[in-house]
Scaffold this motif. Structure first.
Motif: not given
Length: 184
Positions: A55-56, A72-73, A78-80
């Motif tokens: 996703v990143a 996807d900005k 969710e990544i945090e």
């Protein structure tokens, strides 16, 4: 028949060493490498265990920090959360996340060196179990009278040489990782 057993054992032992190397990449050495985030998962589009690298993009910002840029900005939150759950401290910079990797303390480096030793011992055990399986297969061939006792002895010697070489490889991988850990 003996060559098949030997080749199978060699393949399995090589996989054990590869697994060890992969496991050791996720141990922090104080240097920032994208491999440190291989085990981080995030909740993406309803799937709770999506690997972060799907996703990143993950890159080195400098020697002691990583830069995570979501494809996807809207995935920043969710990544945090995924990074916090994996015990990293993210710093959000608008559309990207920076993760600082402070050098570990002397005590922490020694703990990590012990962990590396433990992982290495696990790999050695796996290799010895593979040796044991191969020797059982050879013994079964003797019992079935497919090979002679001399061939059995030769086969077991070959398997032992293979085991010794792979254990030496494990020792080298562990020693290299310990050197990297302790020379920060």
């Amino acid at each position: 028949m003996l060559n098949d057993i030997k080749n199978n054992a060699q393949t399995r032992m090589a996989k054990s060493i590869d697994a060890l190397k992969h496991t050791l990449t996720s141990i922090r050495t104080g240097r920032a490498t994208p491999a440190l985030l291989d085990r981080v998962t995030v909740n993406a589009y309803g799937n709770a265990s999506t690997p972060l690298n799907q996703v990143a993009s993950i890159s080195n910002a400098d020697a002691h920090s990583l830069l995570v840029t979501p494809f996807d900005k809207s995935m920043i939150k969710e990544i945090e959360k995924g990074l916090y759950n994996a015990e990293f401290t993210p710093n959000t910079l608008g559309t990207a996340i920076r993760i600082n990797m402070p050098p570990p303390t002397e005590e922490r480096r020694k703990e990590l060196a012990k962990q590396v030793q433990k992982e290495g011992e696990g790999a050695k055990i796996a290799i010895r179990n593979i040796r044991q399986d191969a020797n059982k297969e050879i013994a079964k061939l003797v019992k079935d009278k497919a090979i002679s006792e001399d061939e059995k002895k030769r086969g077991e010697d070959d398997i032992q040489k293979l085991t010794d070489a792979n254990i030496k490889d494990v020792d080298k991988v562990v020693a290299d990782k310990e050197k990297e850990l302790l020379s920060v």
